[in-house]
Enzyme design. Structure first.
Site: not given
Ligand SMILES: NC(=O)c1ccc[n+]([C@@H]2O[C@H](COP(=O)([O-])OP(=O)(O)OC[C@H]3O[C@@H](n4cnc5c(N)ncnc54)[C@H](O)[C@@H]3O)[C@@H](O)[C@H]2O)c1
Ligand SMILES: O=C(O)[C@H](O)CO
Length: 360
Positions: A175-176, A271-273, A297, A302, A320, A323
């Site tokens: 999604r993101i 911006c993932s983890r 981010d 953390e 962080h 969102s």
């Molecule tokens: N920094 C923030 O505040 C913040 C905010 C929102 C989400 N996030 C992080 O972003 C992540 C993704 O969110 P999303 O809603 O897009 O999730 P999502 O499930 O739609 O997307 C995650 C993608 O990662 C892919 N993936 C999984 N394992 C993989 C690998 N080994 N190699 C490559 N791709 C791989 C999946 O196939 C999927 O398409 C969340 O799990 C969260 O940890 C962080």
């Molecule tokens: O995974 C999440 O949703 C973020 O890290 C905070 O919004």
């Protein structure tokens, strides 16, 4: 025996007890819970990160559901405590759920929810902001101005990278990642290379259609490529943004070896983890390659940063907040409340809100 934790109570006579470990934006989530006869207890403790002990004390002897935060360790101890208190529902106020042991939740019969979707665009916008800020050295230039160092225009002053026509790399095009890719392709006419376990068909169609539109208007078309390995993205892209989930397969996905395969003037955004990047290796790489820039981010430990990171001019660091837009945070709180209601079977008019609810 854990110390009692301070709480704020809404609808004290409510039949069901729902606990939120933090105060959350807006009141819609509280009103939704109250409308279904819940007594809502919000922890008002000053400390940012609650311990497992604090949360066990909050759960107490009777608790129907909990809304928790990504900073908390939701494992065996907490799900056992929630189950003993009669609870059947837990929602993380986050899309990421690497802090939740879903197997332990299953073992104790607790359903788990998360809050995807409402944060997609907001998070992608921050990743795009960090990409731009790094490419055009905005934070460095701002510090320079505030320090009173500007004494006139110069041909070399804060020269950065032009994004147009360069390649944006996305690792994790869910999604993101897909929303970010669309922003960078459409906004800056960048070509796309992505790596994901699954094909991002809608994203590919979007880039193809946008490329055709540009061509029809006499401009250079944008292109896309699905890479067969992550290393291909790292070698070819000028700006790389990380958006996978954090699990065993993505821990330290970016390490010393992989950093060394990236372009010397590349930009890396996370911006993932935090643990997706080996932050010690990153600090070393940034020191050795002053033209390599990062926008971060999230961090490995953390709220701490690895030694040396804070001093580096080629790193932009924010706490962080990806969102953190008002609309999104209120949406996350609302979804979290709905998750708890649905998992606990407390919804009376289920059909009115079911389409807003998300489960893991
Ligand atoms: N920094 C923030 O505040 C913040 C905010 C929102 C989400 N996030 C992080 O972003 C992540 C993704 O969110 P999303 O809603 O897009 O999730 P999502 O499930 O739609 O997307 C995650 C993608 O990662 C892919 N993936 C999984 N394992 C993989 C690998 N080994 N190699 C490559 N791709 C791989 C999946 O196939 C999927 O398409 C969340 O799990 C969260 O940890 C962080
Ligand atoms: O995974 C999440 O949703 C973020 O890290 C905070 O919004």
């Amino acid at each position: 025996m854990a110390k009692p934790v301070s709480i704020e109570v809404w609808n004290p006579s409510g039949k069901y007890r729902v606990v939120s470990t933090k105060s959350m934006p807006g009141t819609r989530w509280i009103n939704l819970l109250i409308a279904q006869d819940c007594r809502v207890e919000i922890c008002t403790e000053k400390k940012t990160i609650l311990s497992v002990e604090d949360i066990v004390a909050l759960i107490g002897d009777k608790c129907d559901g909990v809304i928790g935060q990504l900073t908390e360790d939701w494992g065996e101890t907490l799900f056992a405590a929630l189950s003993r208190a009669g609870g059947k529902a837990f929602s993380n106020m986050a899309v990421g759920y690497n802090n939740v042991d879903v197997n332990a939740a299953n073992k104790y019969g607790v359903a788990v929810g998360n809050t995807p979707g409402v944060l997609t665009e907001t998070t992608a916008e921050l990743a795009a902001s960090l990409s731009l800020a790094a490419a055009r050295r905005i934070v460095e230039a701002d510090e320079f101005m505030r320090a009173g160092l500007y004494d006139g225009w110069l041909p070399y002053l804060f020269v950065g990278n032009l994004l147009k026509g360069q390649t944006v790399g996305v690792i994790g095009a869910g999604r993101i990642g897909s929303a970010y890719a669309r922003m960078m392709v459409e906004g800056f006419k960048m070509n796309l290379i992505y790596y994901d376990l699954y094909q991002a068909t809608r994203l590919e169609k979007f880039v193809t259609a946008y490329g055709a539109f540009l061509q029809a208007n006499g401009e250079q078309p944008v292109t896309w490529k699905r890479a067969s390995s992550m290393d291909e993205v790292l070698r070819e892209a000028d700006v790389i943004s990380l958006h996978p989930v954090l699990d065993k397969t993505t821990y330290h996905l970016i390490n010393k070896e992989r950093l060394s395969t990236m372009k010397k003037e590349a930009i890396l955004v996370n911006c993932s983890r935090g643990p997706v990047v080996d932050e010690v290796a990153l600090v070393e790489h940034l020191k050795q390659n002053p033209k390599f820039r990062v926008g971060l981010d999230v961090f490995e430990d953390e709220p701490y940063m690895k030694p040396g990171l804070a001093e580096l001019k080629n790193a932009i660091v924010v706490p962080h907040i990806a969102s953190a837009s008002k609309w999104t945070r209120e949406g996350m709180a609302t979804l979290a409340a709905l998750n708890v209601l649905v998992c606990q079977d407390l919804i009376i008019e289920l059909h009115l809100i079911l389409d807003q609810v998300q489960f893991i």
